[in-house]
Design an enzyme around this catalytic site. Structure first.
Site, mmCIF file in Angstrom:
data_model
loop_
_atom_site.group_PDB
_atom_site.id
_atom_site.type_symbol
_atom_site.label_atom_id
_atom_site.label_comp_id
_atom_site.label_asym_id
_atom_site.label_seq_id
_atom_site.Cartn_x
_atom_site.Cartn_y
_atom_site.Cartn_z
ATOM 1 C CB THR A 11 -0.843 0.000 1.049
ATOM 2 O OG1 THR A 11 -0.415 0.259 2.279
ATOM 3 C CG2 THR A 11 -1.798 -1.306 1.339
ATOM 4 N N GLY A 16 7.529 7.232 -2.613
ATOM 5 C CA GLY A 16 8.176 7.067 -1.327
ATOM 6 C C GLY A 16 8.687 5.744 -1.070
ATOM 7 C CG ASP A 36 -0.785 5.328 -3.478
ATOM 8 O OD1 ASP A 36 -1.720 6.384 -3.123
ATOM 9 O OD2 ASP A 36 0.315 5.470 -3.306
ATOM 10 C CE1 TYR A 150 2.748 9.879 10.056
ATOM 11 C CE2 TYR A 150 4.469 10.349 11.630
ATOM 12 C CZ TYR A 150 3.899 9.745 10.487
ATOM 13 O OH TYR A 150 5.100 9.177 9.863
ATOM 14 C CB THR A 185 8.744 10.269 1.453
ATOM 15 O OG1 THR A 185 8.124 10.983 2.756
ATOM 16 C CG2 THR A 185 9.511 9.091 2.178
#
Length: 253
Positions: A11, A16, A36, A150, A185
């Site tokens: 996934t 990145g 994606d 996050y 990334t």
């Protein structure tokens, strides 16, 4: 060619770490389902029809069922799942909205949970001793101001990895985690200003910011038979960032 005749799902595969992981698996012989929300960059065809592109928002409620249906119709089994998809929302803790929180958790934790569940069911049904590798972050253990949702998802992911590993071990399925540090990334690029880069280089003992390929190498190790006796582990790939307690620029008498 550790992955010859293996089937892998990756996934976050458009860019990145996800892209580097998918390309490494392809290079080592795997058939790869590259997942994606959209595929915006061209792929180099490895030949033999070993690359499948699947447009899928991992946060969508129907994502796990869609992925499972695709895999059951197109693959004899699944050997590897690399959960790399993730998003970062930058906002002070006092300003994070419920919408911000829900979206980050939906991609980084909830979607990952149900995709892993769907793929693990296929592994169990086909009696495949598969490998699941989750991608955390150094910020599961080192604070990152202005990124509370996050960091919450990455801490939760590491705890979930250990539980998944315990429950899936009787089926011969291993579940491990990679904990990257500073990595170049598409997600990190907007926040890696010149000042941030200077600070990182002063903090990281090895003095480098990683390209995605270095993290992909660790993911592929844990996805391979070389790591057959490792489960529930979290591998730091951070140049020493998390372990270092020194004070840059300070000399001890």
């Amino acid at each position: 060619m550790r992955f010859t005749d293996k089937v892998a799902v990756v996934t976050g595969a458009d860019s990145g770490i996800g892209r580097a992981t998918a390309e490494r698996l392809l290079a080592e012989g795997a058939t790869v389902f590259a997942v994606d929300v959209r595929h915006s960059q061209p792929w180099r065809d490895p030949g033999a029809g070993r690359l499948r592109l699947l447009d899928l928002d991992v946060a969508a409620p129907e994502a796990a069922d869609r992925l499972a249906a695709c895999l059951r119709s197109e693959a004899p089994r699944v050997d590897v799942l690399a959960n790399v998809a993730g998003i970062l929302h930058i906002a002070p803790f006092l300003e994070v909205t419920r919408q911000d929180w829900d979206r980050v958790l939906a991609v980084n934790l909830t979607g990952l949970f149900f995709l892993s569940q769907a793929v693990a069911r296929i592994m169990v049904d086909t009696q495949t001793a598969g490998r699941i590798v989750n991608v955390s972050s150094v910020h599961a253990v080192v604070s990152e101001p202005n990124a509370a949702p996050y960091t919450a998802t990455k801490g939760g992911l590491e705890a979930m990895t250990r539980t998944m590993a315990s429950e899936l071990a009787p089926y011969g399925i291993t579940v491990n985690c990679v904990r990257p540090g500073a990595t170049k990334t598409r997600m990190s690029e907007p926040i890696y200003t010149a000042q941030v880069v200077r600070s990182l280089l002063g903090k990281i003992p090895l003095g480098k910011i990683a390209p995605p390929e270095w993290v992909a190498s660790a993911i592929c190790y844990l996805a391979s038979e070389d790591a057959c006796y490792t489960t529930g582990a979290c591998l730091d790939v951070d140049g020493g960032y998390a372990m270092d307690g020194s004070l840059p620029g300070t000399e001890y008498a």
